[in-house]
Design a protein around this motif. Structure first.
Motif: not given
Lengths: 331, 314
Positions: A50, A53, A55, A58, A78, A82, A85
């Motif tokens: 993760l 990635m 991702l 939180h 982010d 995007c 990814r």
């Protein structure tokens, strides 16, 4: 490690709140190479995936460097991430049953990625999505594209997830336990398919699993992870046949049928994986290791003996002519 | 989908039939009759019998039911023996107040609940999210009658922008809209606050689903994943709550109707029960039951339109 570097991970640290769950992991996957990452549940495999990635959930943060095409992915916003990814780095998840949107036709779920990154029209993306479904060997791709996830089996859904991941020809594919939730008979097919497609695309593969034979069947290199650290790294065949780290040996003994413990049962590693934050200081494995002594209170470095590239983080590594440390004691 | 629709429609028809029997039986079994209620405890048996003869309440049960149910099918709810008015037109009159009130109120509730609920979910870990959750708690906690009185004090008494209460009918459209404005606002705030909590929790839950992670892994931003994947999934539980709210409000608006002096259905039902105007009560309860069944029917059909998993099971 041969060829141009695909993905380089340097000193990756993942913190869950303030606890280090991944403790400075470094590895490199050459372009078109297939790397296995193995370890028990809770060793930090999925968090590593993760983190690559971008991702992480939180409250979980990553530091270090994840280099892809000369950029450190951890530095990207982010919004920038995007664009990366699904385009440069893609992922296949463990649970095919829940990984797809239940209210959306699978063809559209594949096409979405193409429209997003390739700017394709709706019609072009739909046509390409059908081709992709055919590539992952789904029967009647035309009709399948119009189906909803609940009309497909687990194996078929995982093929759709794979089609989504491969839609934009990513340089790196991260597969987190892609076959764990599948029937054994479907597992082998899925692995073969993934192997074929990754080879055809020339993509690098990071295959995360707790299943040693799965890695052995398609990967060239193997990383063994325990307690958030890489404890062994080398060619799959070498690590599999003559592990140097006692943990790898234990893992192997618990999956290979010949190494039963005398009573006919598979051997197990004594104790259990400690919970996050309660691993011992020094060598993370020393509270379960049959070879541990006072030296193990200091953190061992990941080193290889002269003339070998099989690195192990152990003060008392198993030499190839020695019997395995654990599991075989009573055999 | 069409087959499902027809089948569901058949179920609706059967339910309505069963409901009519149930409503009729329940009221027939109630102790004390209309003649007794009108003439009081000192009435002579002859007088009672004469009145029953006049009302037709001494006929056999089945005959009375068939008479009433047959009327319903023709849209004839009968004439109230007590007040001498047509039950059907009375109910239609009151629905002309209650239905627009509920529709306006619930539209407002949706306009409040959907955007704020989504915002509260997306910002759930920030001060904005906490503030919005607190706001919805306040909205739920504030009693409707109190908010109603507050609004009347400000907008009717102090500012004199709107009438304090009453309803003059739909002949004067402007006046009718003005009369319904504050009650709809009170209804919208109260129901919107409840609905907002459901919207929020549905969105929070869906955003944690695996398929949202898949969507993010494709390269969708958080807001794209929300609009393209999460909202439709989150709508399913919200539709359920919305249906329940609509059904409850049909007579649940009685408090608001009383505060604003609106001649609505709930208010009429309360009065009729007090007066023992059984035929009107019976007609009103039947209409309410039919409305609830109809709302459930619409909710089910909407479910099927939204969720393909239900379609293939049908």
């Amino acid at each position: 490690m041969s060829g141009v570097s695909g993905l380089v991970v340097e000193d990756l640290v993942v913190k869950v709140h303030d606890i280090q769950a991944v403790k400075g992991v470094s590895f490199e996957i050459g372009r078109g190479r297939r790397m296995g990452l193995i370890g028990e549940s809770g060793c930090g495999k999925s968090l590593t995936a993760l983190a690559l990635m971008g991702l992480l959930p939180h409250g979980v943060t990553a530091s270090g460097r994840v280099l892809l095409n000369g950029r450190n992915l951890l530095d990207l916003s982010d919004k920038e991430m995007c664009a990366v990814r699904g385009n440069d780095i893609a992922m296949v998840f463990q649970e095919p049953m829940t990984a797809l949107n239940p209210l959306m036709r699978v063809g559209n779920q594949v096409a979405e990625s193409l429209r997003l990154h390739k700017g394709m029209s709706r019609a072009a993306a739909s046509a390409r999505a059908v081709e992709l479904l055919e590539r992952v060997q789904l029967p009647e791709p035309d009709r399948t594209a119009r189906k909803y996830p609940h009309q497909l089996s687990g194996g078929q859904r995982q093929r759709v997830v794979l089609a989504i991941a491969l839609a934009c020809d990513p340089a790196v594919l991260v597969a987190d336990e892609p076959t764990t939730a599948l029937d054994v008979t479907v597992q082998a097919e899925m692995l073969r398919l993934m192997d074929t497609l990754v080879r055809e695309e020339g993509a690098s593969l990071l295959l995360i699993t707790h299943d040693l034979p799965v890695v052995a069947s398609i990967c060239e290199e193997l990383l063994v992870m325990y307690g958030g650290s890489i404890v062994e790294h080398g060619d799959v065949a070498t690590v599999f046949d003559s592990p140097r780290h006692p943990y790898t040996a234990g893992l192997r003994a618990s999956t290979v049928l010949e190494s039963t413990d005398g009573s006919g049962r598979l051997s197990t590693i004594p104790g259990r994986v400690p919970s996050l934050g309660s691993f011992p200081t020094g060598c993370v494995y020393r509270n379960r290791c049959p070879r541990a002594d006072d030296v193990c209170g200091t953190v061992p470095l990941l080193t290889a003996p002269p003339g070998s590239n099989q690195r192990a983080a152990c003060h008392h590594p198993i030499e190839s002519d020695q019997p395995l440390g654990s599991g075989k004691a009573s055999a | 989908m069409v087959i499902y629709f027809v089948r569901r429609l058949a179920i609706l028809a059967v339910s309505l039939f069963a409901a009519s029997i149930l409503v009729f039986t329940m009221l027939a079994l109630l102790p004390g009759d209309q003649a007794q209620a009108m003439l009081g405890v000192n009435a002579t048996p002859e007088a009672l019998e004469a009145l029953r003869e006049q009302f037709g309440t001494n006929r056999p049960f089945t005959e009375r039911y068939l008479d009433w149910a047959g009327g319903l099918i023709r849209g004839d709810f009968g004439i109230s023996p007590l007040s001498g008015v047509s039950v059907g037109s009375e109910i239609a009159d009151k629905l002309g107040v209650t239905v627009p009130l509920i529709l306006a109120g619930m539209t407002l509730a949706l306009l409040i609940a959907v955007p704020l609920g989504i915002l509260a979910a997306v910002k759930s870990r920030t001060a904005i999210g906490t503030a919005l959750s607190a706001l919805s708690q306040v909205g739920i906690a504030v009693p409707s009658f109190w908010l109603g009185i507050l609004l009347i004090t400000v907008f009717a008494v102090k500012l004199q922008w709107l009438p304090a209460g009453g309803f003059t009918g739909w002949d004067d459209v402007g006046g009718a809209v003005q009369a319904l404005l504050m009650p709809a606002l009170v209804l919208g705030v109260a129901q919107g606050a409840i609905l907002m909590r459901y919207v929020r929790s549905a969105v929070v839950e869906v955003m944690q689903e695996d398929f949202i992670q898949t969507a993010r892994a494709k390269g969708l931003s958080r807001s794209q994943a929300l609009t393209r994947h999460a909202l439709r999934n989150a709508a399913i539980p919200v539709i359920t709550v919305l249906g329940l709210q609509l059904a409850t409000l049909l007579i649940g608006t009685v408090v608001i109707e009383n505060v604003f002096g609106l001649p609505g259905l709930g208010r009429m039902l309360l009065q009729d029960v007090g007066n023992r105007d059984l035929l009107k009560v019976q007609g009103t309860v039947m209409v309410l039951t039919a409305a609830v069944l109809l709302i459930n029917f619409v909710v089910d059909v909407v479910y099927h339109a939204v969720d393909p998993r239900l379609r293939s099971k049908a």
